[in-house]
Design a protein around this motif. Sequence first.
Motif, PDB file in Angstrom:
ATOM      1  N   GLU A 199     -62.574 -97.719 -64.059  1.00 58.02           N
ATOM      2  CA  GLU A 199     -63.330 -98.223 -62.906  1.00 58.02           C
ATOM      3  C   GLU A 199     -63.175 -99.734 -62.773  1.00 58.02           C
ATOM      4  O   GLU A 199     -63.053-100.268 -61.668  1.00 58.02           O
ATOM      5  CB  GLU A 199     -64.806 -97.868 -63.059  1.00 58.02           C
ATOM      6  N   ALA A 200     -63.201-100.426 -63.905  1.00 56.15           N
ATOM      7  CA  ALA A 200     -63.135-101.888 -63.895  1.00 56.15           C
ATOM      8  C   ALA A 200     -61.810-102.407 -63.346  1.00 56.15           C
ATOM      9  O   ALA A 200     -61.720-103.558 -62.903  1.00 56.15           O
ATOM     10  CB  ALA A 200     -63.358-102.433 -65.306  1.00 56.15           C
ATOM     11  N   SER A 201     -60.776-101.567 -63.368  1.00 59.68           N
ATOM     12  CA  SER A 201     -59.467-101.989 -62.869  1.00 59.68           C
ATOM     13  C   SER A 201     -59.456-102.155 -61.356  1.00 59.68           C
ATOM     14  O   SER A 201     -58.600-102.835 -60.800  1.00 59.68           O
ATOM     15  CB  SER A 201     -58.404-100.948 -63.253  1.00 59.68           C
ATOM     16  N   GLY A 202     -60.414-101.512 -60.684  1.00 61.42           N
ATOM     17  CA  GLY A 202     -60.441-101.565 -59.226  1.00 61.42           C
ATOM     18  C   GLY A 202     -59.535-100.541 -58.572  1.00 61.42           C
ATOM     19  O   GLY A 202     -59.569-100.361 -57.355  1.00 61.42           O
ATOM     20  N   LEU A 203     -58.721 -99.846 -59.378  1.00 59.69           N
ATOM     21  CA  LEU A 203     -57.809 -98.837 -58.837  1.00 59.69           C
ATOM     22  C   LEU A 203     -58.384 -97.430 -58.909  1.00 59.69           C
ATOM     23  O   LEU A 203     -58.088 -96.584 -58.066  1.00 59.69           O
ATOM     24  CB  LEU A 203     -56.475 -98.853 -59.608  1.00 59.69           C
ATOM     25  N   ILE A 204     -59.201 -97.170 -59.921  1.00 61.16           N
ATOM     26  CA  ILE A 204     -59.713 -95.823 -60.168  1.00 61.16           C
ATOM     27  C   ILE A 204     -61.171 -95.708 -59.759  1.00 61.16           C
ATOM     28  O   ILE A 204     -61.995 -96.554 -60.118  1.00 61.16           O
ATOM     29  CB  ILE A 204     -59.565 -95.439 -61.653  1.00 61.16           C
ATOM     30  N   ASP A 205     -61.475 -94.657 -59.027  1.00 61.74           N
ATOM     31  CA  ASP A 205     -62.833 -94.392 -58.568  1.00 61.74           C
ATOM     32  C   ASP A 205     -63.274 -93.054 -59.164  1.00 61.74           C
ATOM     33  O   ASP A 205     -62.637 -92.021 -58.921  1.00 61.74           O
ATOM     34  CB  ASP A 205     -62.856 -94.335 -57.035  1.00 61.74           C
ATOM     35  N   ILE A 206     -64.342 -93.064 -59.960  1.00 59.84           N
ATOM     36  CA  ILE A 206     -64.852 -91.843 -60.597  1.00 59.84           C
ATOM     37  C   ILE A 206     -65.944 -91.238 -59.723  1.00 59.84           C
ATOM     38  O   ILE A 206     -66.916 -91.917 -59.388  1.00 59.84           O
ATOM     39  CB  ILE A 206     -65.424 -92.139 -62.001  1.00 59.84           C
ATOM     40  N   GLN A 207     -65.798 -89.954 -59.372  1.00 57.37           N
ATOM     41  CA  GLN A 207     -66.767 -89.272 -58.523  1.00 57.37           C
ATOM     42  C   GLN A 207     -67.061 -87.881 -59.095  1.00 57.37           C
ATOM     43  O   GLN A 207     -66.547 -87.524 -60.160  1.00 57.37           O
ATOM     44  CB  GLN A 207     -66.249 -89.182 -57.085  1.00 57.37           C
ATOM     45  N   SER A 208     -67.901 -87.105 -58.419  1.00 52.79           N
ATOM     46  CA  SER A 208     -68.416 -85.853 -58.982  1.00 52.79           C
ATOM     47  C   SER A 208     -67.598 -84.605 -58.650  1.00 52.79           C
ATOM     48  O   SER A 208     -67.151 -84.416 -57.521  1.00 52.79           O
ATOM     49  CB  SER A 208     -69.851 -85.626 -58.515  1.00 52.79           C
ATOM     50  N   HIS A 209     -67.463 -83.758 -59.680  1.00 54.68           N
ATOM     51  CA  HIS A 209     -66.854 -82.432 -59.550  1.00 54.68           C
ATOM     52  C   HIS A 209     -67.857 -81.389 -60.052  1.00 54.68           C
ATOM     53  O   HIS A 209     -67.467 -80.364 -60.585  1.00 54.68           O
ATOM     54  CB  HIS A 209     -65.558 -82.381 -60.370  1.00 54.68           C
ATOM     55  N   SER A 210     -69.140 -81.707 -59.900  1.00 58.27           N
ATOM     56  CA  SER A 210     -70.294 -80.900 -60.345  1.00 58.27           C
ATOM     57  C   SER A 210     -70.638 -81.233 -61.792  1.00 58.27           C
ATOM     58  O   SER A 210     -69.903 -81.978 -62.465  1.00 58.27           O
ATOM     59  CB  SER A 210     -70.048 -79.393 -60.190  1.00 58.27           C
ATOM     60  N   HIS A 211     -71.722 -80.657 -62.283  1.00 55.60           N
ATOM     61  CA  HIS A 211     -72.112 -80.892 -63.668  1.00 55.60           C
ATOM     62  C   HIS A 211     -71.454 -79.894 -64.612  1.00 55.60           C
ATOM     63  O   HIS A 211     -70.998 -80.257 -65.695  1.00 55.60           O
ATOM     64  CB  HIS A 211     -73.630 -80.806 -63.834  1.00 55.60           C
ATOM     65  N   SER A 212     -71.385 -78.631 -64.218  1.00 54.22           N
ATOM     66  CA  SER A 212     -70.852 -77.618 -65.157  1.00 54.22           C
ATOM     67  C   SER A 212     -69.722 -76.774 -64.587  1.00 54.22           C
ATOM     68  O   SER A 212     -69.438 -75.693 -65.094  1.00 54.22           O
ATOM     69  CB  SER A 212     -71.987 -76.710 -65.642  1.00 54.22           C
ATOM     70  N   HIS A 213     -69.064 -77.240 -63.538  1.00 53.97           N
ATOM     71  CA  HIS A 213     -67.867 -76.598 -62.973  1.00 53.97           C
ATOM     72  C   HIS A 213     -68.122 -75.127 -62.610  1.00 53.97           C
ATOM     73  O   HIS A 213     -67.465 -74.219 -63.099  1.00 53.97           O
ATOM     74  CB  HIS A 213     -66.692 -76.695 -63.958  1.00 53.97           C
ATOM     75  N   VAL A 214     -69.059 -74.908 -61.729  1.00 53.77           N
ATOM     76  CA  VAL A 214     -69.416 -73.551 -61.299  1.00 53.77           C
ATOM     77  C   VAL A 214     -68.985 -73.325 -59.853  1.00 53.77           C
ATOM     78  O   VAL A 214     -68.665 -74.270 -59.127  1.00 53.77           O
ATOM     79  CB  VAL A 214     -70.942 -73.332 -61.403  1.00 53.77           C
ATOM     80  N   HIS A 215     -68.971 -72.067 -59.438  1.00 54.02           N
ATOM     81  CA  HIS A 215     -68.735 -71.718 -58.042  1.00 54.02           C
ATOM     82  C   HIS A 215     -70.007 -72.056 -57.264  1.00 54.02           C
ATOM     83  O   HIS A 215     -70.983 -71.301 -57.299  1.00 54.02           O
ATOM     84  CB  HIS A 215     -68.396 -70.237 -57.904  1.00 54.02           C
ATOM     85  N   MET A 216     -70.007 -73.156 -56.586  1.00 44.39           N
ATOM     86  CA  MET A 216     -71.226 -73.655 -55.952  1.00 44.39           C
ATOM     87  C   MET A 216     -71.819 -72.682 -54.938  1.00 44.39           C
ATOM     88  O   MET A 216     -73.036 -72.583 -54.801  1.00 44.39           O
ATOM     89  CB  MET A 216     -70.952 -75.001 -55.279  1.00 44.39           C
ATOM     90  N   ALA A 217     -70.990 -71.954 -54.221  1.00 43.86           N
ATOM     91  CA  ALA A 217     -71.481 -71.045 -53.189  1.00 43.86           C
ATOM     92  C   ALA A 217     -72.023 -69.738 -53.763  1.00 43.86           C
ATOM     93  O   ALA A 217     -72.576 -68.928 -53.021  1.00 43.86           O
ATOM     94  CB  ALA A 217     -70.374 -70.743 -52.182  1.00 43.86           C
ATOM     95  N   GLU A 218     -71.890 -69.559 -55.079  1.00 47.08           N
ATOM     96  CA  GLU A 218     -72.302 -68.295 -55.696  1.00 47.08           C
ATOM     97  C   GLU A 218     -73.538 -68.442 -56.575  1.00 47.08           C
ATOM     98  O   GLU A 218     -73.931 -67.500 -57.255  1.00 47.08           O
ATOM     99  CB  GLU A 218     -71.143 -67.717 -56.506  1.00 47.08           C
ATOM    100  N   ILE A 219     -74.149 -69.593 -56.584  1.00 46.70           N
ATOM    101  CA  ILE A 219     -75.352 -69.793 -57.396  1.00 46.70           C
ATOM    102  C   ILE A 219     -76.558 -69.975 -56.480  1.00 46.70           C
ATOM    103  O   ILE A 219     -76.413 -70.149 -55.267  1.00 46.70           O
ATOM    104  CB  ILE A 219     -75.200 -71.017 -58.327  1.00 46.70           C
ATOM    105  N   SER A 220     -77.744 -69.925 -57.067  1.00 46.98           N
ATOM    106  CA  SER A 220     -78.953 -70.071 -56.264  1.00 46.98           C
ATOM    107  C   SER A 220     -79.051 -71.487 -55.707  1.00 46.98           C
ATOM    108  O   SER A 220     -78.408 -72.417 -56.213  1.00 46.98           O
ATOM    109  CB  SER A 220     -80.192 -69.772 -57.112  1.00 46.98           C
ATOM    110  N   TYR A 221     -79.866 -71.643 -54.691  1.00 46.28           N
ATOM    111  CA  TYR A 221     -80.009 -72.949 -54.067  1.00 46.28           C
ATOM    112  C   TYR A 221     -80.558 -73.978 -55.053  1.00 46.28           C
ATOM    113  O   TYR A 221     -80.099 -75.126 -55.083  1.00 46.28           O
ATOM    114  CB  TYR A 221     -80.937 -72.859 -52.840  1.00 46.28           C
ATOM    115  N   ASP A 222     -81.507 -73.562 -55.888  1.00 47.69           N
ATOM    116  CA  ASP A 222     -82.074 -74.484 -56.884  1.00 47.69           C
ATOM    117  C   ASP A 222     -81.017 -74.936 -57.884  1.00 47.69           C
ATOM    118  O   ASP A 222     -80.954 -76.114 -58.256  1.00 47.69           O
ATOM    119  CB  ASP A 222     -83.241 -73.815 -57.623  1.00 47.69           C
TER     120      ASP A 222
END
Length: 320
Positions: A199-222
């Motif tokens: 991140e400090a290099s200014g070239l790389i941006d770290i963002q989210s791919h979820s917390h536990s890599h699940v099928h988001m559309a297949e879990i409960s809303y909570d």
Amino acid sequence: MRKRIFAHMLAIVLVVCMLPASVVYGEENPQKDKAEKPSWVAGLDGVTQEDLDKAQAEKNDSQNPEVTVAKNGEQKIPILMYHHITTDTFDRDNAISLISPEDFRLHMTALKVHFNPISLKQYDAYINCTDGSVTLPENPVIITFDDGYTSNYEIAYPILKELEIPATIFVVTDTVGEQAGGGKVNYSHFTWEQAKEMEASGLIDIQSHSHSHVHMAEISYDEMVKEFRKSKYLIEKNLGKACTMFAYPYGSYNQDTIDAARKAGYRVQVLVDDRTTEEEFEVNKVKDGVEGLKRITIAGYMGNVNVIELIRHVMSKRDA
């Protein structure tokens, strides 16, 4: 007196005669010029030193090398997706998420020559800019990675720095720092400290791919809300930055996930479908915004020429 003047003149002539011709006549030193050329581009399949020299010459001839294009809704922006980089051998079935260090370097070199890599953050700013202050260069392309493998830090990051190519890495926060063999991941994932360095290099941006890599559309809303918010919280806590982008694991999303992501503070939502065939790949149009960004999955069996041809093919599709 005349003898002394003649002696001085003779000394000057001798010194000049001893100098290399390149110094006396102002010619370029061919050995010096050769040494300054980046050796890693010479002789590459599809990307030669001549290609690089030509591209650089075109930039030097232009008064504005960062040529920008007028903003319009039909502009097309390709986003590429990579995963793990490995020196291990792999078959075609596994190549969808694996690539060798050599091929990754070839890909990045070819992209640097034929396109202008930009960051996803810059594209987001461009989409949302209303006063014309944010522009894009001609032929932009965006590089992304999913999951957060250590190979992204050890192999991809040095290459990206060398070529000055920005990239976004979407991490699974539950596996940050996990090592292969520990029962949680097949390949080691980089640590928060390594993420900070990138991140400090200014070239790389770290963002989210979820917390536990699940099928988001297949879990409960909570559970969905928890995945969005926990991963965002951990990234912001550990990296001291805003997390506003989310890439859906497995490309699993629906209207509920889109709404929940928006409420959690994600401005950019990125899609992927590992089952997509090359003919079904799509690029993004400015008019479509940043809540359903499409990506082109880059497989390890693709050569650098194949990648360039693939992007151009997708860009040329009528409905792309």
